[in-house]
Design a protein around this motif. Structure first.
Motif, PDB file in Angstrom:
ATOM      1  N   SER A 163      36.719  27.109  33.300  1.00  0.00           N
ATOM      2  CA  SER A 163      35.773  27.548  32.272  1.00  0.00           C
ATOM      3  C   SER A 163      35.910  29.007  31.883  1.00  0.00           C
ATOM      4  O   SER A 163      35.406  29.434  30.840  1.00  0.00           O
ATOM      5  CB  SER A 163      34.335  27.309  32.761  1.00  0.00           C
ATOM      6  OG  SER A 163      34.067  28.106  33.908  1.00  0.00           O
TER       7      SER A 163
ATOM      8  N   GLN B 146      29.708  28.562  22.926  1.00  0.00           N
ATOM      9  CA  GLN B 146      29.935  28.549  24.369  1.00  0.00           C
ATOM     10  C   GLN B 146      28.793  27.833  25.093  1.00  0.00           C
ATOM     11  O   GLN B 146      29.031  27.057  26.032  1.00  0.00           O
ATOM     12  CB  GLN B 146      30.056  29.981  24.891  1.00  0.00           C
ATOM     13  CG  GLN B 146      30.277  30.087  26.398  1.00  0.00           C
ATOM     14  CD  GLN B 146      30.315  31.529  26.873  1.00  0.00           C
ATOM     15  OE1 GLN B 146      30.448  32.459  26.091  1.00  0.00           O
ATOM     16  NE2 GLN B 146      30.176  31.716  28.164  1.00  0.00           N
TER      17      GLN B 146
ATOM     18  N   ASN C 238      29.240  24.460  27.431  1.00  0.00           N
ATOM     19  CA  ASN C 238      28.929  24.366  28.863  1.00  0.00           C
ATOM     20  C   ASN C 238      27.657  23.564  29.153  1.00  0.00           C
ATOM     21  O   ASN C 238      27.229  23.470  30.302  1.00  0.00           O
ATOM     22  CB  ASN C 238      28.833  25.752  29.506  1.00  0.00           C
ATOM     23  CG  ASN C 238      27.662  26.589  28.987  1.00  0.00           C
ATOM     24  OD1 ASN C 238      26.663  26.070  28.504  1.00  0.00           O
ATOM     25  ND2 ASN C 238      27.792  27.908  29.099  1.00  0.00           N
TER      26      ASN C 238
END
Length: 297
Positions: A63, A237, A241
């Motif tokens: 990540s 982002q 996630n």
């Protein structure tokens, strides 16, 4: 009532990037922080040849986010030698041992289990522990002593520079969308605010770190061209996630999210530039700007 604490930090080579020894006055615990490049130098530190718990900090390859591994060992240095060969992601270790001989294998296994639990709950780092370690059985007195140890450990870990165990918000301040406004004299207390935009509604807490948008807050599905590129990237982002999720065209926060400023949080939510200091309002209809002006010296 908050009580002040005295902390001593020793820089082994006078550099803040080298080995650091930290302790709280009148506490038997101690912390040592070391970069990966100086693990071998820890052989000269008797503190590292004891039972303890340790934190490996680095970057998650998948990540690109900050990553963390928590472990325990009867001899911390021996275990770190193994992790030099077996784990590549980390570049700093922070470990905790005791100045006396009262920290046993059962104690550190208990600490490891509780620390993994706290790190998962805080959700600030990608936690690389594969499984949650089982909580070891301790006598009531030992268990309470370890919980006290954890409280001091959290303080030192934060002072060293890692808030891995600190929740981003305390929900005790927010109940049924009503906020409790602390006494202005309590400078460290959190304060609750709401942002209303068309049919959207978001609740947040302002604390010493910034502003925490609370789980369930809704976002506009659209973004204007005037929204800063950095905010667009951050929003994407958060989608990637899983912090922001979509359900039948509705966007919402799946967990609490810390932002550095009220305007950043507000812009991410509404999808265009907005002055968050004037649009986040408390239960009395006062904005963050209003409260800042009231408390200004």
């Amino acid at each position: 009532m908050s009580i002040g604490r005295t902390i001593r930090i020793y820089l082994d080579d006078g550099s803040i990037t080298g080995i650091r020894h930290a302790e709280i006055v009148n506490w038997t615990g101690q912390a040592i922080s070391a970069p990966r490049t100086q693990i071998k130098a820890l052989a000269e530190w008797p503190e590292s040849n004891k039972p303890g718990v340790y934190f490996l900090f680095g970057i998650d390859d998948a990540s690109g986010s900050q990553a963390l591994y928590i472990g325990e060992a009867e001899n911390v240095l021996e275990r770190l030698d193994q992790d030099l060969k077996g784990k590549d992601f980390w570049n700093e270790v922070v470990f905790f041992t005791s100045k006396d001989e009262n920290l046993t294998k059962s104690h550190v296994k208990y600490l490891e289990s509780r620390l993994v639990e706290l790190a998962k709950s805080a959700n600030r780092y990608v936690l690389l522990n594969g499984n949650s370690p089982q909580l070891s059985s301790l006598p009531r007195g030992d268990r309470d002593s370890m919980e006290e140890f954890i409280g001091n450990l959290r303080t030192l870990l934060g002072v060293i520079g890692h808030k891995a165990l600190e929740p981003v918000a305390s929900h005790e301040q927010v109940k049924e969308e009503k906020v409790l406004i602390p006494n202005p004299a309590e400078a460290n207390a959190s304060q609750g605010f709401t942002l209303s935009h068309k049919k959207l509604k978001a609740n947040a807490i302002v604390n010493n770190e910034g502003i925490v948008v609370l789980q369930g807050a809704e976002l506009s599905p659209k973004m204007t061209h005037s929204l800063a590129e950095g905010y667009k990237k951050l929003r994407q982002q958060l989608l990637d996630n899983g912090t922001i999720a979509e359900d039948n065209g509705r966007l919402f926060f799946t967990r609490d999210q810390l932002f550095t400023s009220p305007s950043q949080a507000a812009a991410i939510i509404v999808g265009y530039p907005i002055n968050g200091r004037t649009h986040w309002l408390n239960a009395q209809g006062l904005s963050i700007k209003d409260l800042e002006e009231q408390t200004a010296p």
